[in-house]
Scaffold this motif. Structure first.
Motif, PDB file in Angstrom:
ATOM      1  N   THR A  37       0.826  -1.210   0.000  1.00 62.39           N
ATOM      2  CA  THR A  37       0.000   0.000   0.000  1.00 62.39           C
ATOM      3  C   THR A  37       0.862   1.261   0.000  1.00 62.39           C
ATOM      4  O   THR A  37       0.640   2.189  -0.794  1.00 62.39           O
ATOM      5  CB  THR A  37      -0.919   0.020   1.231  1.00 62.39           C
ATOM      6  OG1 THR A  37      -1.719  -1.166   1.238  1.00 62.39           O
ATOM      7  CG2 THR A  37      -1.830   1.238   1.203  1.00 62.39           C
ATOM      8  N   THR A  38       1.860   1.308   0.894  1.00 63.98           N
ATOM      9  CA  THR A  38       2.741   2.479   0.941  1.00 63.98           C
ATOM     10  C   THR A  38       3.587   2.583  -0.322  1.00 63.98           C
ATOM     11  O   THR A  38       3.905   3.685  -0.781  1.00 63.98           O
ATOM     12  CB  THR A  38       3.664   2.398   2.172  1.00 63.98           C
ATOM     13  OG1 THR A  38       4.405   1.171   2.133  1.00 63.98           O
ATOM     14  CG2 THR A  38       2.865   2.462   3.456  1.00 63.98           C
ATOM     15  N   THR A  39       3.925   1.429  -0.895  1.00 69.51           N
ATOM     16  CA  THR A  39       4.689   1.440  -2.147  1.00 69.51           C
ATOM     17  C   THR A  39       3.886   2.092  -3.266  1.00 69.51           C
ATOM     18  O   THR A  39       4.414   2.882  -4.057  1.00 69.51           O
ATOM     19  CB  THR A  39       5.075   0.009  -2.548  1.00 69.51           C
ATOM     20  OG1 THR A  39       5.909  -0.555  -1.528  1.00 69.51           O
ATOM     21  CG2 THR A  39       5.830  -0.005  -3.862  1.00 69.51           C
ATOM     22  N   ARG A  45       2.989   6.430  -8.039  1.00 67.42           N
ATOM     23  CA  ARG A  45       2.539   7.728  -8.551  1.00 67.42           C
ATOM     24  C   ARG A  45       3.699   8.641  -8.942  1.00 67.42           C
ATOM     25  O   ARG A  45       3.692   9.214 -10.037  1.00 67.42           O
ATOM     26  CB  ARG A  45       1.646   8.412  -7.509  1.00 67.42           C
ATOM     27  CG  ARG A  45       0.290   7.731  -7.328  1.00 67.42           C
ATOM     28  CD  ARG A  45      -0.525   8.412  -6.256  1.00 67.42           C
ATOM     29  NE  ARG A  45      -1.791   7.708  -6.008  1.00 67.42           N
ATOM     30  CZ  ARG A  45      -2.633   8.031  -5.041  1.00 67.42           C
ATOM     31  NH1 ARG A  45      -2.370   9.060  -4.245  1.00 67.42           N
ATOM     32  NH2 ARG A  45      -3.750   7.342  -4.865  1.00 67.42           N
ATOM     33  N   PRO A  46       4.710   8.821  -8.076  1.00 68.76           N
ATOM     34  CA  PRO A  46       5.855   9.654  -8.491  1.00 68.76           C
ATOM     35  C   PRO A  46       6.588   9.093  -9.707  1.00 68.76           C
ATOM     36  O   PRO A  46       7.052   9.856 -10.560  1.00 68.76           O
ATOM     37  CB  PRO A  46       6.767   9.658  -7.251  1.00 68.76           C
ATOM     38  CG  PRO A  46       5.862   9.346  -6.116  1.00 68.76           C
ATOM     39  CD  PRO A  46       4.831   8.418  -6.663  1.00 68.76           C
ATOM     40  N   GLY A  52       5.932  10.441 -17.223  1.00 70.49           N
ATOM     41  CA  GLY A  52       5.097  11.348 -18.008  1.00 70.49           C
ATOM     42  C   GLY A  52       5.855  12.604 -18.412  1.00 70.49           C
ATOM     43  O   GLY A  52       5.778  13.055 -19.564  1.00 70.49           O
ATOM     44  N   PHE A  53       6.623  13.181 -17.467  1.00 64.88           N
ATOM     45  CA  PHE A  53       7.424  14.364 -17.779  1.00 64.88           C
ATOM     46  C   PHE A  53       8.479  14.049 -18.836  1.00 64.88           C
ATOM     47  O   PHE A  53       8.743  14.860 -19.738  1.00 64.88           O
ATOM     48  CB  PHE A  53       8.097  14.896 -16.513  1.00 64.88           C
ATOM     49  CG  PHE A  53       7.184  15.688 -15.616  1.00 64.88           C
ATOM     50  CD1 PHE A  53       6.365  16.677 -16.144  1.00 64.88           C
ATOM     51  CD2 PHE A  53       7.137  15.442 -14.260  1.00 64.88           C
ATOM     52  CE1 PHE A  53       5.520  17.417 -15.320  1.00 64.88           C
ATOM     53  CE2 PHE A  53       6.300  16.166 -13.431  1.00 64.88           C
ATOM     54  CZ  PHE A  53       5.482  17.150 -13.958  1.00 64.88           C
ATOM     55  N   ILE A  54       9.103  12.879 -18.709  1.00 60.98           N
ATOM     56  CA  ILE A  54      10.120  12.491 -19.682  1.00 60.98           C
ATOM     57  C   ILE A  54       9.492  12.309 -21.064  1.00 60.98           C
ATOM     58  O   ILE A  54      10.052  12.733 -22.082  1.00 60.98           O
ATOM     59  CB  ILE A  54      10.838  11.210 -19.238  1.00 60.98           C
ATOM     60  CG1 ILE A  54      11.659  11.480 -17.973  1.00 60.98           C
ATOM     61  CG2 ILE A  54      11.741  10.670 -20.345  1.00 60.98           C
ATOM     62  CD1 ILE A  54      12.313  10.242 -17.383  1.00 60.98           C
ATOM     63  N   LEU A  55       8.316  11.668 -21.113  1.00 57.86           N
ATOM     64  CA  LEU A  55       7.610  11.462 -22.381  1.00 57.86           C
ATOM     65  C   LEU A  55       7.301  12.799 -23.057  1.00 57.86           C
ATOM     66  O   LEU A  55       7.554  12.971 -24.257  1.00 57.86           O
ATOM     67  CB  LEU A  55       6.319  10.683 -22.135  1.00 57.86           C
ATOM     68  CG  LEU A  55       5.428  10.431 -23.353  1.00 57.86           C
ATOM     69  CD1 LEU A  55       6.140   9.548 -24.370  1.00 57.86           C
ATOM     70  CD2 LEU A  55       4.104   9.789 -22.931  1.00 57.86           C
ATOM     71  N   VAL A  56       6.783  13.739 -22.285  1.00 61.16           N
ATOM     72  CA  VAL A  56       6.471  15.064 -22.838  1.00 61.16           C
ATOM     73  C   VAL A  56       7.748  15.761 -23.305  1.00 61.16           C
ATOM     74  O   VAL A  56       7.779  16.408 -24.362  1.00 61.16           O
ATOM     75  CB  VAL A  56       5.735  15.924 -21.789  1.00 61.16           C
ATOM     76  CG1 VAL A  56       5.576  17.363 -22.283  1.00 61.16           C
ATOM     77  CG2 VAL A  56       4.369  15.329 -21.484  1.00 61.16           C
TER      78      VAL A  56
END
Length: 350
Positions: A37-39, A45-46, A52-56
């Motif tokens: 759960t904590t993982t 998410r991070p 996602g940032f790298i893809l953009v």
């Protein structure tokens, strides 16, 4: 200067994901503080946001090059980069770094793979891009630091800006004297015309053709490295290293209890260091000069470790492991060296 391409990127991704699952399973069942759960909350998410940032960034870099915007984007930086013999493409990456460091890095690696810039140009521009990175984070940090530390915070920003400016100037001078004049030559007219006449459909087709494979190879390295860094952080390796370095430097060079509180708070968490400094300065325990020096020491100790923790995965993914590690370590060494030099001058004359 041929660039080596992986023959089976999706097979490599499968191996990478398998290794990641093994590391995560060992971490969840081997560490009391970690569960699935904590993982999911602290890792998945991070990691998805980073990918996602790298893809953009990769997509933006390809589109900018395909549209032939590199020369237009580099207009503001043209005189400076012409002096440094880095060329208009490196100037375009520099200007892009004011908006996104990931996009700038993606542009550099695409130019390098297409043999449009040299390895030296890539390294120098990546180091120089620390200057726009300073301004990229300035709005957030400035309005946190100055209310907490007042005049000392303003001096701290002045010194860190001076350090960024110093290493930028030194790197440009290095490029001017070490790179050949041909390194900054403009592209041939045919190349410029072809880049301008590409249609929207051709650009989209090019992105579709190149992006999946490129992103797959980035994910091959980013995912397991990010997970390994996450597990190391969960086990307290980075906190232990920062704490040990902070105690060593404070006890060796500044054996003052109040200064050690500032440095250790800064190392533990960015904002708390400034809060501790401001409180001690307001109470009259620290002078303005002592506060500035303590903040600089905290910066020197904390930021390289944080850079390894936060930037290592995407650097190794975009630039490949060997080059990414070299860029990050050398860049942080230059950063620390310039801060020490500026801090020493301030200590002597301030």
């Amino acid at each position: 200067m041929a660039r080596k391409k992986a023959k089976h990127p999706y097979r490599a991704l499968a191996v990478s994901l398998g290794l990641t699952v093994i590391m995560l399973t060992a971490g969840v069942y081997g560490l009391e503080t970690l569960s699935w759960t904590t993982t999911a909350k602290r890792l998945i998410r991070p990691l998805l946001r980073l990918l996602g940032f790298i893809l953009v960034g990769l997509m933006a870099g390809q589109v900018i090059e395909a549209l032939g915007w590199t020369r237009a984007l580099a207009i503001a930086a043209r005189p400076v980069f012409r002096f440094g013999r880095l060329g208009h493409r490196c100037g375009a990456a520099f200007m892009a770094a004011f908006i996104s460091g990931v996009t700038a890095n993606a542009m550099l690696v695409e130019f390098y793979r297409a043999q449009k810039i040299t390895r030296q140009q890539l390294f120098l521009t990546n180091f120089i891009n620390q200057f726009p990175a300073f301004f990229l984070h300035l709005p957030t940090t400035f309005f946190i630091v100055v209310p907490l530390t007042g005049r000392a915070g303003l001096l701290y920003f002045l010194l860190t800006f001076s350090a960024a400016l110093l290493r930028t100037l030194l790197l440009l001078c290095y490029g001017h004297f070490r790179l050949p004049p041909s390194a900054s030559a403009l592209p041939a007219p045919a190349e410029t015309r072809s880049s301008k006449t590409k249609s929207f459909q051709e650009i989209i087709a090019g992105v579709r053709r190149k992006l999946p494979r490129r992103m797959t190879m980035v994910a091959v390295y980013v995912i397991p490295i990010y997970v390994a860094v996450f597990l190391a952080n969960t086990m307290g390796w980075f906190a232990f290293t920062q704490d040990a370095l902070a105690h060593l430097v404070v006890s060796s060079f500044m054996p003052v209890e109040s200064l050690s509180m500032v440095v250790l708070s800064f190392v533990a968490e960015f904002t708390s260091g400034f809060a501790a400094a401001g409180a001690l300065m307001d109470a009259g325990v620290l002078t303005v000069k002592q506060t500035v020096l303590a903040l600089l020491i905290g910066n020197i100790l904390a930021f390289p470790i944080r850079a390894l923790r936060h930037q290592l995965p995407h650097y190794m993914g975009i630039f490949q492991p060997k080059m990414g590690t070299q860029l990050l370590v050398m860049g942080q060494a230059l950063r620390v060296g310039s801060l020490i030099a500026i801090g020493a001058v301030y200590f002597l004359v301030g």
